[in-house]
Design an enzyme around this catalytic site. Structure first.
Site, PDB file in Angstrom:
ATOM      1  CB  CYS A 296      13.323 -28.608  16.395  1.00 20.66           C
ATOM      2  SG  CYS A 296      14.359 -27.185  16.034  1.00 20.66           S
TER       3      CYS A 296
ATOM      4  CG  HIS B 280       8.427 -29.483  19.230  1.00 31.91           C
ATOM      5  ND1 HIS B 280       7.275 -29.208  19.932  1.00 31.91           N
ATOM      6  CD2 HIS B 280       9.388 -28.688  19.757  1.00 31.91           C
ATOM      7  CE1 HIS B 280       7.537 -28.275  20.841  1.00 31.91           C
ATOM      8  NE2 HIS B 280       8.812 -27.939  20.762  1.00 31.91           N
TER       9      HIS B 280
ATOM     10  NE  ARG C 293       9.273 -21.913  22.791  1.00 33.37           N
ATOM     11  CZ  ARG C 293       9.403 -22.321  24.050  1.00 33.37           C
ATOM     12  NH1 ARG C 293       8.375 -22.320  24.872  1.00 33.37           N
ATOM     13  NH2 ARG C 293      10.561 -22.717  24.512  1.00 33.37           N
TER      14      ARG C 293
ATOM     15  CB  CYS D  96      13.335 -23.976  21.458  1.00 32.31           C
ATOM     16  SG  CYS D  96      11.559 -24.287  21.624  1.00 32.31           S
TER      17      CYS D  96
END
Lengths: 207, 105, 156, 271
Positions: D180, D184, D228, D232
């Site tokens: 992730c 991010h 979402r 991802c």
């Protein structure tokens, strides 16, 4: 370098958070691994098995949150560099036009990409500015516009560009960039096309 | 049957300002499904807006109006409390008609 | 049938401010789509062909027509477009997208009392010119604007 | 010409169009994309989903012919207002930390008697195949619009979920080595033209986490937080993440900690 202090504070904060959660980082990691395995049960088993087991680099970068201590970083970079297989022909520069297509293409290796005959893309524009005509480019990685014009297209640069795409972590441990050659995402030939996109004087990157 | 439209009609000066969202797939006929077969076209062809028995807007649409269509326009002669009726019919003959009460400014 | 009817009735008492539903059966005959759908015009593949199919023989570019739209659309599936005409006696406003598989996107009839102003959203297959074609007092006028369609996310 | 009927966003557009025209320079791209989004904000198709969700919420369904109106979303049976603002949270009756979608599944199973497999069969819509979950999630989220996110993170299991989520956030795997944090971990970066929030930065997290579920114009549908995450992991070259899996909820708890205090603007509108 300026990040060192910040990192130290962050590490302290993480340590404190660790206390609040009640268990050590190792225990939290073991639990997270278990939960991870239990959370991808409906898809392709082979694909799941591959993400359940991290290779050493992935495990180290996860553990150190992409900021490994110096000795770990050096070990990663040394070992990854040793694994790069440069073209036996000594030819690093392919066709920049094909390179542009590969750089645009994000296809491949997702669970909805069943066509194994279609080559994988590099998805380079997702993270990099490259040729100026493409205005929809990402900024996670540095701009590569004028890469060859700025660095020259000599053999050392060719070798560097090939190696960086083949295995970014040979140059920067825990880089966010995929190891395209190391992990068989792109073929040797595809990488030479990307090298040409970056270095060929006729490529729109350098014109 | 299609879901109801969402219509907002309100006074703006001496005019009625209307915004509407319609629930519709607006299939172009050019899209392929997961199995690779072309999905037949399915789209709204005609839209009519009436107020007090009079047409205040009418439209013909092709397949390139976006899915879940949105429209915004203004007309004169409406008052708060009166109704605006919007109707559509698609290429399969399905239709839907909804109305909204005009609110004050 | 029951669920349908209930759905329609309940929606009316729903969130209040917004829509009020009417059952499909409640459309009065007569108001229900006496108008036509101009298949010939929607089949055309260029500005000139669409103009001809709509009954025009020529069109003049006019600064009195404004196209309000972004220069770049993040996604071609939904491109917001507003057209406002200051040409006197504007009767119809059509939206044409040059590089779409069919050029004509929509044709709005604007009766007297309704502003010659319309906002809607269109699909664009690729970067293209869009035309606002206005019929006023029997003559055709247009404005044109290029909209770039980009690849927004990680891409295919 | 008078502009006073035009919404502010359109007015800005008109003024921008009146400026001397120059070719789109790189720095203008972001501005134009911003304008594109402003023009879209005039009408969010998520409204259609909220309305359908309300209808689904109030309609008796399933073997027990019950509506969802008595669903306990954390603030007591039947309390809708503000419930979404305090999720994910620990629920004693299931002895689990649950997010909105996981809890909606629980209510459909316990209140309506719907088979668990059926309740999770079609969470993500496709053209011509609408999803009840997307509509229900839109409706429930909309009932907390304007409120501040306040996920509790007090119960032992909530704290445990945070620790798990944190581990998963940094966990690199798959043929692209993605985690992730690959996308991010830094503010102000983008993929193509899409800005990426740094999810461990409260400023970013508060603005973004609170806009899901959201209508995605690229998908022609409302998409939920579960989608979402699923999306991802798809892009991360992982297999499909199980709907309402423990890992997904742990990641939500992790994100919620940083997003807490942000004003809920869901369902949002996105590319």
């Amino acid at each position: 370098m300026k990040l060192r202090g910040v990192k130290f504070v962050a590490a302290l904060a993480l340590g404190l958070a660790g206390c609040a959660g009640g268990v050590s980082d190792d225990e939290a990691r073991a639990r997270a691994e278990q939960i991870f395995r239990e959370s991808f049960t409906h898809g392709n088993r082979q694909m799941a098995a591959k993400v359940e087991t991290q290779d050493e680099v992935q495990a180290l970068c996860s553990r150190y949150r992409n900021e490994p201590p110096k000795d770990v970083a050096e070990k990663i970079e040394r070992e990854q560099a040793a694994g790069i297989r440069y073209p036996a022909s000594g030819k690093f520069l392919g066709d920049w036009k094909q390179g542009e297509k590969i750089a645009q293409d994000g296809y491949g290796m997702r669970f909805t990409d069943p066509d194994t005959k279609r080559p994988n893309g590099g998805g380079c524009y997702n993270c990099h500015r490259i040729a100026p005509a493409e205005i929809s480019y990402g900024t996670i990685g540095p701009s590569l516009y004028r890469f060859g014009a700025l660095r020259g297209a000599g053999e050392a640069t060719q070798r560097y560009a090939f190696g960086k795409i083949y295995d970014s972590q040979a140059y920067l441990a825990c880089s966010h960039m995929p190891r395209f050659g190391h992990n068989n995402v792109l073929t040797e030939e595809q990488i030479t096309h990307l090298v040409a996109l970056l270095l060929d004087p006729d490529s729109p990157v350098n014109r | 049957m299609a879901d109801p439209m969402r219509i907002r009609a309100s006074m703006a000066g001496d005019k009625v300002e209307v915004r509407v969202l319609m629930s519709h797939e607006m299939e172009t006929g050019l899209r392929k499904d997961a199995a690779g077969a072309l999905v037949p076209p399915h789209f709204i062809q005609n839209v009519t807006v009436t107020h007090a028995g009079k047409t205040v807007l009418s439209a013909q649409w092709g397949t390139s109006i976006s899915k879940n269509p949105f429209m915004h326009f203004r007309f004169k002669g409406g008052k708060p409390g009166e109704k605006v009726t919007i109707s559509w019919v698609d290429n399969k003959g399905e239709r839907r008609s909804d109305e909204a009460v005009i609110s004050g400014g | 049938m029951d669920t349908r009817r209930r759905a329609v009735l309940k929606a009316g008492g729903g969130t209040g401010v917004l829509a009020l539903a009417a059952a499909a059966g409640l459309i009065k005959p007569g108001e229900a789509f006496a108008q036509q759908w101009n298949k010939a015009a929607f089949d055309t593949k260029s500005f000139a062909a669409t103009l001809k199919a709509l009954g025009g023989s020529g069109s003049t570019e006019s600064a009195q027509i404004q196209i309000i739209a972004p220069d770049i659309a993040e996604n071609g599936a939904v491109v917001p477009i507003t057209i406002e005409s200051a040409v006197p006696k504007t009767d119809t406003i059509a939206i044409l997208i040059e590089k779409n598989p069919s050029t004509l996107s929509a044709d709005f009839e604007i009766p007297a009392g309704t502003d010659p102003f319309i906002t809607t959203r269109v699909k664009m297959a690729e970067t293209s010119n869009i035309y606002a074609l206005v019929k006023a007092d029997g003559k055709y006028f247009h404005a044109v604007k290029e909209i770039k369609v980009t690849l927004g996310g990680c891409g295919g | 010409m008078s502009f006073h009927h035009l919404p502010a966003a359109v007015l800005v557009g008109v003024l921008a169009a009146a400026l001397p025209c120059i070719c789109v320079a790189q720095q203008d791209t972001q501005k134009e994309i911003e304008r594109y989004r402003q023009l879209l904000a005039e009408g969010n198709p998520a409204d259609l989903f909220e309305a359908r969700g309300e209808e689904l919420w109030k309609t008796p369904r399933g073997p027990k012919k019950a509506s969802l109106e008595q669903c306990d979303l954390g603030l007591g049976a039947g309390v809708l207002k503000g419930a979404f603002a305090q999720l994910p949270r620990y629920f004693a009756d299931t002895d689990r930390v649950q997010d909105l979608e996981s809890r909606l599944v629980t209510c459909r199973v316990t209140l309506q008697g719907i088979d668990p497999a059926e309740a999770t069969r079609n969470p993500f819509s496709a053209p011509g195949r609408p999803s009840d979950m997307e509509a229900l999630a839109s409706f429930v989220a909309g009932q907390s619009r304007g409120m501040k996110l306040a996920a509790p993170l007090r119960h032992e299991k909530e704290l445990e979920a945070f620790r798990t989520g944190e581990q998963l956030f940094y966990r690199r795997a798959g043929p692209h080595d993605f985690a992730c944090v690959s996308c991010h971990g830094e503010s102000g970066k983008r993929i193509r033209l899409q800005e990426l929030p740094k999810l461990t930065d409260p400023d970013d997290a508060q603005k973004i986490f609170t806009t899901w579920p959201a209508y995605r114009v690229s998908q022609g549908s409302v998409r939920t937080m579960q989608h979402r995450l699923y999306d991802c992991y798809w892009q991360m070259r992982h297999p499909q993440m199980d709907y309402t899996s423990e890992a997904s909820i742990a990641l939500e708890v992790f994100m919620a900690k940083y997003a807490n205090g942000g004003e809920i603007q869901a369902p949002g509108l996105k590319r």
